[in-house]
Write a protein that holds these residues in place. Structure first.
Motif, PDB file in Angstrom:
ATOM      1  N   GLU A  85      33.630  38.367  33.400  1.00  0.00           N
ATOM      2  CA  GLU A  85      33.636  36.869  32.757  1.00  0.00           C
ATOM      3  C   GLU A  85      32.072  36.676  33.035  1.00  0.00           C
ATOM      4  O   GLU A  85      31.474  35.982  32.045  1.00  0.00           O
ATOM      5  CB  GLU A  85      34.298  36.093  33.713  1.00  0.00           C
ATOM      6  N   GLU A  86      31.282  36.845  34.109  1.00  0.00           N
ATOM      7  CA  GLU A  86      29.796  36.517  33.991  1.00  0.00           C
ATOM      8  C   GLU A  86      28.948  37.161  32.971  1.00  0.00           C
ATOM      9  O   GLU A  86      28.123  36.514  32.551  1.00  0.00           O
ATOM     10  CB  GLU A  86      29.435  36.749  35.669  1.00  0.00           C
ATOM     11  N   ARG A  87      29.321  38.456  32.410  1.00  0.00           N
ATOM     12  CA  ARG A  87      28.571  39.205  31.716  1.00  0.00           C
ATOM     13  C   ARG A  87      29.174  38.919  30.178  1.00  0.00           C
ATOM     14  O   ARG A  87      28.714  39.794  29.362  1.00  0.00           O
ATOM     15  CB  ARG A  87      28.295  40.536  32.035  1.00  0.00           C
ATOM     16  N   ALA A  88      30.384  38.078  30.196  1.00  0.00           N
ATOM     17  CA  ALA A  88      31.121  37.818  28.748  1.00  0.00           C
ATOM     18  C   ALA A  88      31.333  39.212  27.887  1.00  0.00           C
ATOM     19  O   ALA A  88      31.141  39.330  27.055  1.00  0.00           O
ATOM     20  CB  ALA A  88      30.011  36.815  27.926  1.00  0.00           C
ATOM     21  N   GLY A  89      31.717  40.267  28.682  1.00  0.00           N
ATOM     22  CA  GLY A  89      32.319  41.423  28.294  1.00  0.00           C
ATOM     23  C   GLY A  89      32.874  42.104  29.086  1.00  0.00           C
ATOM     24  O   GLY A  89      32.515  42.328  30.401  1.00  0.00           O
ATOM     25  N   GLN A  90      34.115  42.902  28.662  1.00  0.00           N
ATOM     26  CA  GLN A  90      34.864  43.831  29.659  1.00  0.00           C
ATOM     27  C   GLN A  90      34.065  44.963  30.281  1.00  0.00           C
ATOM     28  O   GLN A  90      33.318  45.813  29.369  1.00  0.00           O
ATOM     29  CB  GLN A  90      36.236  44.296  29.017  1.00  0.00           C
ATOM     30  N   ILE A  91      33.889  45.117  31.615  1.00  0.00           N
ATOM     31  CA  ILE A  91      33.380  46.387  31.947  1.00  0.00           C
ATOM     32  C   ILE A  91      34.356  47.248  32.691  1.00  0.00           C
ATOM     33  O   ILE A  91      35.624  46.715  33.004  1.00  0.00           O
ATOM     34  CB  ILE A  91      32.546  46.060  33.506  1.00  0.00           C
ATOM     35  N   SER A  92      34.211  48.527  32.893  1.00  0.00           N
ATOM     36  CA  SER A  92      35.326  49.667  33.211  1.00  0.00           C
ATOM     37  C   SER A  92      35.257  49.507  34.707  1.00  0.00           C
ATOM     38  O   SER A  92      34.279  49.018  35.446  1.00  0.00           O
ATOM     39  CB  SER A  92      34.667  50.958  32.642  1.00  0.00           C
ATOM     40  N   MET A  93      36.507  50.080  35.127  1.00  0.00           N
ATOM     41  CA  MET A  93      36.667  50.066  36.432  1.00  0.00           C
ATOM     42  C   MET A  93      35.749  51.294  36.982  1.00  0.00           C
ATOM     43  O   MET A  93      35.207  51.098  38.217  1.00  0.00           O
ATOM     44  CB  MET A  93      38.312  50.604  36.850  1.00  0.00           C
ATOM     45  N   ASP A  94      35.200  52.235  36.195  1.00  0.00           N
ATOM     46  CA  ASP A  94      34.550  52.963  36.783  1.00  0.00           C
ATOM     47  C   ASP A  94      33.225  52.718  37.148  1.00  0.00           C
ATOM     48  O   ASP A  94      32.442  52.989  38.051  1.00  0.00           O
ATOM     49  CB  ASP A  94      34.418  54.284  35.749  1.00  0.00           C
ATOM     50  N   GLU A  95      32.695  51.766  36.352  1.00  0.00           N
ATOM     51  CA  GLU A  95      31.256  51.024  36.642  1.00  0.00           C
ATOM     52  C   GLU A  95      31.547  49.979  37.908  1.00  0.00           C
ATOM     53  O   GLU A  95      30.478  50.051  38.612  1.00  0.00           O
ATOM     54  CB  GLU A  95      31.032  49.996  35.370  1.00  0.00           C
ATOM     55  N   VAL A  96      32.668  49.639  37.897  1.00  0.00           N
ATOM     56  CA  VAL A  96      33.016  48.546  39.077  1.00  0.00           C
ATOM     57  C   VAL A  96      32.847  49.444  40.599  1.00  0.00           C
ATOM     58  O   VAL A  96      32.223  49.225  41.561  1.00  0.00           O
ATOM     59  CB  VAL A  96      34.281  47.689  39.027  1.00  0.00           C
ATOM     60  N   ARG A  97      33.506  50.740  40.476  1.00  0.00           N
ATOM     61  CA  ARG A  97      33.590  51.665  41.688  1.00  0.00           C
ATOM     62  C   ARG A  97      32.313  52.055  41.959  1.00  0.00           C
ATOM     63  O   ARG A  97      31.699  52.133  43.322  1.00  0.00           O
ATOM     64  CB  ARG A  97      34.433  52.800  41.393  1.00  0.00           C
ATOM     65  N   ALA A  98      31.457  52.220  40.927  1.00  0.00           N
ATOM     66  CA  ALA A  98      29.966  52.843  41.038  1.00  0.00           C
ATOM     67  C   ALA A  98      29.053  52.022  41.532  1.00  0.00           C
ATOM     68  O   ALA A  98      28.116  52.270  42.483  1.00  0.00           O
ATOM     69  CB  ALA A  98      29.557  53.677  39.788  1.00  0.00           C
TER      70      ALA A  98
END
Length: 264
Positions: A85-98
């Motif tokens: 939401e904050e970046r106005a674009g979907q991020i991957s779960m891999d990026e979230v974990r990292a």
């Protein structure tokens, strides 16, 4: 007669040294026992000094996610939604974990989030967390809390989660009933700042307190406040190397091992 006298004199002379020898031997034995007793006593005193029992812990503070309940995946999913939401674009779960970090400020920096208005982010985080506020208590946790409660230990929670979702999660896991007080991320300056511990443990002897958590921010906060801590390794993602330079006094692989730390 002379021979007899000589014989008697010889017997007396031979008997006297024997008696003296026995007395000397007895004296040495008594002295040796005394010395030995003193040596043994000294060792006992030294050993007791080294093995003084730990002062009984009467206040135990638990982290919530990854310590009391298994909710790490749900938390990462919430974080994924917030960052997207904050970046106005979907991020991957891999990026979230990292890029995930237990320190909220560092986590925001890792994702390049605007943290100039933390209240806004915390409010949205609370709203999203409330939508997925479900978690399971770790095996053995309920039994541990029952034992601590029955032993007169005061049970508390210090978490980086917001209050609304913390209450919901602990209720759903049937654990809320054990805790006297909670301090959450939206109550006070969040971890690793020790303000939360100061609020929970105000007026308590720090030697009577222990904090249990699964991340370096828990151990860092405990050290900043000046109390002992336990590194909880029973969570799905908890590893010693993730604690970095912040080493707790105890490591536990299972909740029930906490009782050994407290000598209960």
């Amino acid at each position: 007669m002379a021979d007899m006298g000589a014989s008697r004199s010889g017997d007396a002379n031979s008997t006297f040294p024997s008696l003296v020898g026995v007395m000397r031997a007895l004296a040495r034995s008594i002295l040796s026992c005394s010395v030995l007793e003193n040596i043994i006593s000294a060792f006992i005193v030294v050993d007791l000094e080294r093995r003084q029992p730990m002062k009984k812990i009467m206040n135990v503070v638990f982290d919530c996610d990854g310590t009391l309940v298994s909710s790490h995946e749900a938390m990462l999913s919430t974080l994924q939604t917030l960052v997207s939401e904050e970046r106005a674009g979907q991020i991957s779960m891999d990026e979230v974990r990292a890029k995930y970090d237990a320190d909220m400020l560092q986590c925001a920096k890792n994702f390049n989030l605007d943290f100039s208005n933390p209240e806004r982010l915390l409010k949205r985080w609370s709203e999203l967390s409330a939508q997925s506020a479900r978690a399971m208590a770790y095996p053995g946790m309920s039994s541990l809390l029952q034992t601590l409660e029955s032993s007169g230990v005061r049970l508390l929670v210090w978490t980086g989660r917001d209050r609304a979702s913390t209450l919901e999660i602990l209720k759903s896991a049937d654990l809320l009933k054990y805790f006297e007080e909670l301090v959450c991320a939206d109550d006070i300056t969040p971890k690793p700042h020790p303000a939360g511990l100061a609020k929970l443990l105000d007026g308590e002897d720090k030697s009577n307190c222990l904090h249990i958590g699964d991340s370096y921010t828990d151990i860092q906060g405990a050290k900043l406040y000046g109390i002992k801590s336990v590194g909880a390794l029973w969570g799905e993602h908890a590893q010693k190397e993730n604690f970095g330079e912040f080493i707790p006094e105890f490591w536990c692989d299972k909740p029930e091992q906490i009782l050994k730390c407290l000598e209960l």
